[in-house]
Design a protein around this motif. Structure first.
Motif, mmCIF file in Angstrom:
data_model
loop_
_atom_site.group_PDB
_atom_site.id
_atom_site.type_symbol
_atom_site.label_atom_id
_atom_site.label_comp_id
_atom_site.label_asym_id
_atom_site.label_seq_id
_atom_site.Cartn_x
_atom_site.Cartn_y
_atom_site.Cartn_z
ATOM 1 N N THR A 13 0.861 -1.179 0.000
ATOM 2 C CA THR A 13 0.000 0.000 0.000
ATOM 3 C C THR A 13 0.896 1.227 0.000
ATOM 4 O OG1 THR A 13 -1.750 -1.146 1.225
ATOM 5 C CG2 THR A 13 -1.794 1.271 1.238
ATOM 6 N N VAL A 14 0.654 2.156 -0.913
ATOM 7 C CA VAL A 14 1.519 3.335 -1.022
ATOM 8 C C VAL A 14 0.682 4.588 -1.255
ATOM 9 C CG1 VAL A 14 3.480 2.045 -1.954
ATOM 10 C CG2 VAL A 14 1.832 3.093 -3.526
ATOM 11 N N ARG A 15 1.328 5.734 -1.055
ATOM 12 C CA ARG A 15 0.791 7.011 -1.492
ATOM 13 C C ARG A 15 1.817 7.648 -2.418
ATOM 14 N NH1 ARG A 15 -1.994 9.783 3.928
ATOM 15 N NH2 ARG A 15 -3.441 8.048 4.343
ATOM 16 N N VAL A 16 1.334 8.309 -3.422
ATOM 17 C CA VAL A 16 2.236 9.009 -4.336
ATOM 18 C C VAL A 16 2.262 10.483 -3.961
ATOM 19 C CG1 VAL A 16 1.925 7.371 -6.221
ATOM 20 C CG2 VAL A 16 0.387 9.341 -6.043
ATOM 21 N N PRO A 229 -4.539 16.020 -3.380
ATOM 22 C CA PRO A 229 -4.529 14.555 -3.496
ATOM 23 C C PRO A 229 -3.292 14.059 -4.238
ATOM 24 C CG PRO A 229 -6.019 15.505 -5.118
ATOM 25 C CD PRO A 229 -5.532 16.645 -4.262
ATOM 26 N N GLY A 230 -3.048 12.765 -4.171
ATOM 27 C CA GLY A 230 -1.935 12.177 -4.906
ATOM 28 C C GLY A 230 -2.105 12.390 -6.398
ATOM 29 N N ASP A 231 -0.979 12.566 -7.081
ATOM 30 C CA ASP A 231 -0.984 12.882 -8.516
ATOM 31 C C ASP A 231 -1.207 11.614 -9.329
ATOM 32 O OD1 ASP A 231 -0.374 13.740 -11.148
ATOM 33 O OD2 ASP A 231 0.951 15.296 -10.356
ATOM 34 N N ILE A 232 -2.295 11.573 -10.087
ATOM 35 C CA ILE A 232 -2.582 10.380 -10.883
ATOM 36 C C ILE A 232 -1.527 10.168 -11.972
ATOM 37 C CG2 ILE A 232 -4.097 11.506 -12.579
ATOM 38 C CD1 ILE A 232 -5.868 8.907 -12.331
ATOM 39 N N SER A 233 -0.861 11.255 -12.386
ATOM 40 C CA SER A 233 0.217 11.106 -13.364
ATOM 41 C C SER A 233 1.401 10.364 -12.749
ATOM 42 C CB SER A 233 0.673 12.475 -13.883
ATOM 43 O OG SER A 233 -0.355 13.084 -14.633
ATOM 44 N N SER A 234 1.641 10.555 -11.456
ATOM 45 C CA SER A 234 2.679 9.798 -10.761
ATOM 46 C C SER A 234 2.206 8.378 -10.482
ATOM 47 C CB SER A 234 3.057 10.496 -9.447
ATOM 48 O OG SER A 234 3.642 11.751 -9.698
ATOM 49 N N ALA A 235 0.934 8.236 -10.101
ATOM 50 C CA ALA A 235 0.386 6.900 -9.856
ATOM 51 C C ALA A 235 0.442 6.037 -11.111
ATOM 52 C CB ALA A 235 -1.061 7.020 -9.370
ATOM 53 N N ALA A 236 0.380 6.660 -12.285
ATOM 54 C CA ALA A 236 0.363 5.918 -13.547
ATOM 55 C C ALA A 236 1.584 5.019 -13.698
ATOM 56 C CB ALA A 236 0.291 6.892 -14.725
ATOM 57 N N PHE A 237 2.743 5.460 -13.201
ATOM 58 C CA PHE A 237 3.951 4.652 -13.331
ATOM 59 C C PHE A 237 3.863 3.387 -12.485
ATOM 60 C CE2 PHE A 237 5.055 9.015 -14.336
ATOM 61 C CZ PHE A 237 5.647 8.850 -15.574
ATOM 62 N N ILE A 252 -3.023 2.106 -4.087
ATOM 63 C CA ILE A 252 -2.483 3.467 -4.110
ATOM 64 C C ILE A 252 -3.545 4.371 -3.498
ATOM 65 C CG2 ILE A 252 -1.376 5.238 -5.511
ATOM 66 C CD1 ILE A 252 -1.090 3.147 -7.740
ATOM 67 N N GLU A 253 -3.241 4.944 -2.345
ATOM 68 C CA GLU A 253 -4.236 5.677 -1.565
ATOM 69 C C GLU A 253 -4.305 7.155 -1.954
ATOM 70 O OE1 GLU A 253 -4.358 3.323 2.681
ATOM 71 O OE2 GLU A 253 -2.794 4.870 2.436
ATOM 72 N N GLN A 254 -5.495 7.722 -1.774
ATOM 73 C CA GLN A 254 -5.746 9.172 -1.864
ATOM 74 C C GLN A 254 -5.247 9.774 -3.175
ATOM 75 O OE1 GLN A 254 -4.348 11.168 1.695
ATOM 76 N NE2 GLN A 254 -5.937 10.243 2.955
ATOM 77 N N VAL A 255 -5.678 9.189 -4.281
ATOM 78 C CA VAL A 255 -5.281 9.666 -5.608
ATOM 79 C C VAL A 255 -6.387 10.552 -6.176
ATOM 80 C CG1 VAL A 255 -4.636 8.992 -7.952
ATOM 81 C CG2 VAL A 255 -3.924 7.581 -6.008
ATOM 82 N N GLY A 256 -6.002 11.659 -6.804
ATOM 83 C CA GLY A 256 -6.977 12.497 -7.484
ATOM 84 C C GLY A 256 -7.514 11.794 -8.720
ATOM 85 N N VAL A 288 -11.491 12.336 -5.190
ATOM 86 C CA VAL A 288 -10.342 11.587 -4.677
ATOM 87 C C VAL A 288 -10.788 10.154 -4.411
ATOM 88 C CG1 VAL A 288 -8.617 11.462 -2.822
ATOM 89 C CG2 VAL A 288 -9.462 13.691 -3.591
ATOM 90 N N ALA A 289 -9.879 9.176 -4.592
ATOM 91 C CA ALA A 289 -10.214 7.770 -4.341
ATOM 92 C C ALA A 289 -8.940 6.974 -4.094
ATOM 93 C CB ALA A 289 -10.988 7.174 -5.517
ATOM 94 N N ASP A 290 -9.121 5.717 -3.670
ATOM 95 C CA ASP A 290 -8.020 4.767 -3.588
ATOM 96 C C ASP A 290 -8.108 3.854 -4.813
ATOM 97 O OD1 ASP A 290 -7.600 5.893 -1.099
ATOM 98 O OD2 ASP A 290 -8.669 4.301 -0.033
ATOM 99 N N LEU A 291 -6.946 3.495 -5.366
ATOM 100 C CA LEU A 291 -6.896 2.637 -6.542
ATOM 101 C C LEU A 291 -6.293 1.289 -6.157
ATOM 102 C CD1 LEU A 291 -5.507 5.176 -9.193
ATOM 103 C CD2 LEU A 291 -7.889 4.731 -8.559
ATOM 104 N N HIS A 292 -7.008 0.204 -6.451
ATOM 105 C CA HIS A 292 -6.488 -1.149 -6.226
ATOM 106 C C HIS A 292 -6.159 -1.744 -7.597
ATOM 107 C CE1 HIS A 292 -6.830 -5.114 -3.718
ATOM 108 N NE2 HIS A 292 -5.652 -4.935 -4.266
ATOM 109 N N VAL A 293 -4.882 -2.007 -7.814
ATOM 110 C CA VAL A 293 -4.384 -2.394 -9.136
ATOM 111 C C VAL A 293 -3.867 -3.824 -9.087
ATOM 112 C CG1 VAL A 293 -2.930 -1.661 -11.053
ATOM 113 C CG2 VAL A 293 -3.623 0.015 -9.327
#
Length: 426
Positions: A13-16, A229-237, A252-256, A288-293
């Motif tokens: 579990t991470v935050r970006v 919120p966390g940057d979805i562009s960073s979460a994308a990687f 990935i927690e608290q992503v825009g 904002v949401a959490d993403l489970h990938v």
């Protein structure tokens, strides 16, 4: 130099880091607002720190400690004339939005940046601002920096933009907040709307009609608390890494998840990727949401048209996923990639090819033949943070070791990127 080896598994579990676009705007709007603005989740990357520096040079008190920032705004006309040029570093967002702001100020200012900024087109912003009455000069009649701005009285305009660009739209709307009458911008496709959402959070009346957005002059911003919120562009990687590495699962927690930014989610799902959006909520007008990938068997797809503005910054890492997908991926209508920190069409093609991927650059995008095994390579980020990160993610799926030269560029948007990869890879 960043070194990456093949990953066996990604989990945890991470935050970006905080959203770069929102962090920039929170500092700018807080500086122009009346009263104190507190920002939590701020991205302390090089670009956003350049924005802080510029406003400090105009007399704004800004306290910053990690991702916590306090801005003591003095109102729209509380800025003082800078006694030297304002250096935006590598930040296109800073220089284009500030051009709109400085055009309203009753003094002279000069905006400049690094070598990359000196090559990026500015007339797309300068042109409409001149139509409003702004006095702006620069190299090649305002096409390139440095930009010398003599601020003053502006008139509202109705502008039809030839490109879908949040930076262009934002510069015009910010100038319009102090122009006589109403200012409106219409785009061919809806670009990122962080400016409109945050202006509303600061008390501004913003009107929408289809792809047209309008503001009236003479409005006042009021200081407030902002969560970034966390940057979805960073979460994308990280999303791409999980998709490609077998047996992987990551939260990935608290992503825009602003709908003007979630093209990466649409693209991943079109490629057969598994991604769940949970715990959705609205903070400061931003969803904002959490993403489970989950690891997925990816397939080729076509990415074009209205989707492009919603994932333009994620195309480098989408190309990496496409290289590991089954079948062909075609990316078109992405000419805007040529005027980013690098010509990202050419740079993605040249660097991804070093891994053994089949990538063909086109005039407006890329054609990637997927399914080839990747082999570790010696990569150069070319000073482009998204190229550096995208190729590091490719290295997680490649046999052997990958080295990324000029990896310090990654700190522009994802401080701690290498440490995050180390923490989640097995």
């Amino acid at each position: 130099m960043l070194r990456v080896t093949k990953a066996d598994k990604i989990e945890g579990t991470v935050r970006v880091p905080g959203d770069k676009s929102i962090s920039h705007r929170a500092v700018m709007f807080g500086s122009l607002a009346e009263g104190k603005t507190t920002i939590s989740g701020f991205l302390p990357g090089a670009d956003c720190l350049s924005t802080i520096d510029c406003f400090r040079r105009m007399g704004i008190t800004i306290e910053q400690q990690g991702d916590q920032v306090t801005v003591y705004g003095k109102g729209w006309y509380g800025l003082k004339e800078p006694d030297q040029r304002l250096d935006v570093g590598n930040s296109g967002t800073t220089i284009r939005l500030m051009t709109g702001i400085m055009a309203t100020q009753p003094f002279h200012s000069v905006l400049e940046g690094d070598e990359s900024i000196a090559k990026r087109p500015m007339r797309r912003v300068v042109g409409p601002l001149r139509e409003m009455g702004a006095k702006i000069d620069g190299r090649q009649n305002g096409e390139y920096t440095p930009l010398a701005i003599r601020g003053g009285k502006l008139n509202g305009i109705s502008y039809r933009s030839p490109v879908a660009s949040a930076q262009v739209k934002s510069a015009i709307l910010l100038a319009g907040l102090q122009a006589d009458g109403t200012t409106s911008v219409e785009e061919p496709h809806l670009s990122r709307d962080h400016t409109e959402r945050m202006l509303k959070a600061f008390g501004i009346d913003v009107r929408h009609e289809g792809s047209r957005v309008s503001v009236s002059g003479g409005q006042t911003l009021k200081g407030r608390d902002i969560f970034v919120p966390g940057d979805i562009s960073s979460a994308a990687f990280l999303i791409a890494a999980v998709m490609m590495v077998p047996d992987s699962s990551l939260v990935i927690e608290q992503v825009g998840i602003n709908p003007t930014r979630t093209g990466i989610i649409d693209a991943v799902q079109a490629m057969g990727g598994r991604l769940e959006i949970v715990n959705e909520r609205l903070i400061n007008e931003e969803p904002v949401a959490d993403l489970h990938v989950f690891h997925s068997e990816l397939r080729g797809t076509v990415i074009e048209g209205d989707l492009i503005p919603r994932l333009i910054d994620e195309i480098p890492v989408i190309a990496v996923m496409a290289a590991q997908a089954n079948g062909r991926t075609v990316i078109r209508d992405a000419q805007e990639l040529k005027v980013k920190e690098t010509d990202r069409i050419a740079t993605v093609a040249s660097q991804l090819a070093k891994f053994g991927a089949s990538v063909t650059p086109t005039e407006d995008g890329l054609v990637i033949e997927g399914g080839k095994s990747l082999v570790g390579a010696e990569i150069d980020s070319m000073g482009d943070h998204r190229i550096g990160m995208a190729m590091a993610i490719a290295g997680l799926a490649a046999e052997g070791e990958t080295t990324i030269a000029n990896a310090e560029a990654i700190n522009v948007s994802f401080p701690g990127f290498a440490e995050t990869l180390e923490r989640i890879t097995r």
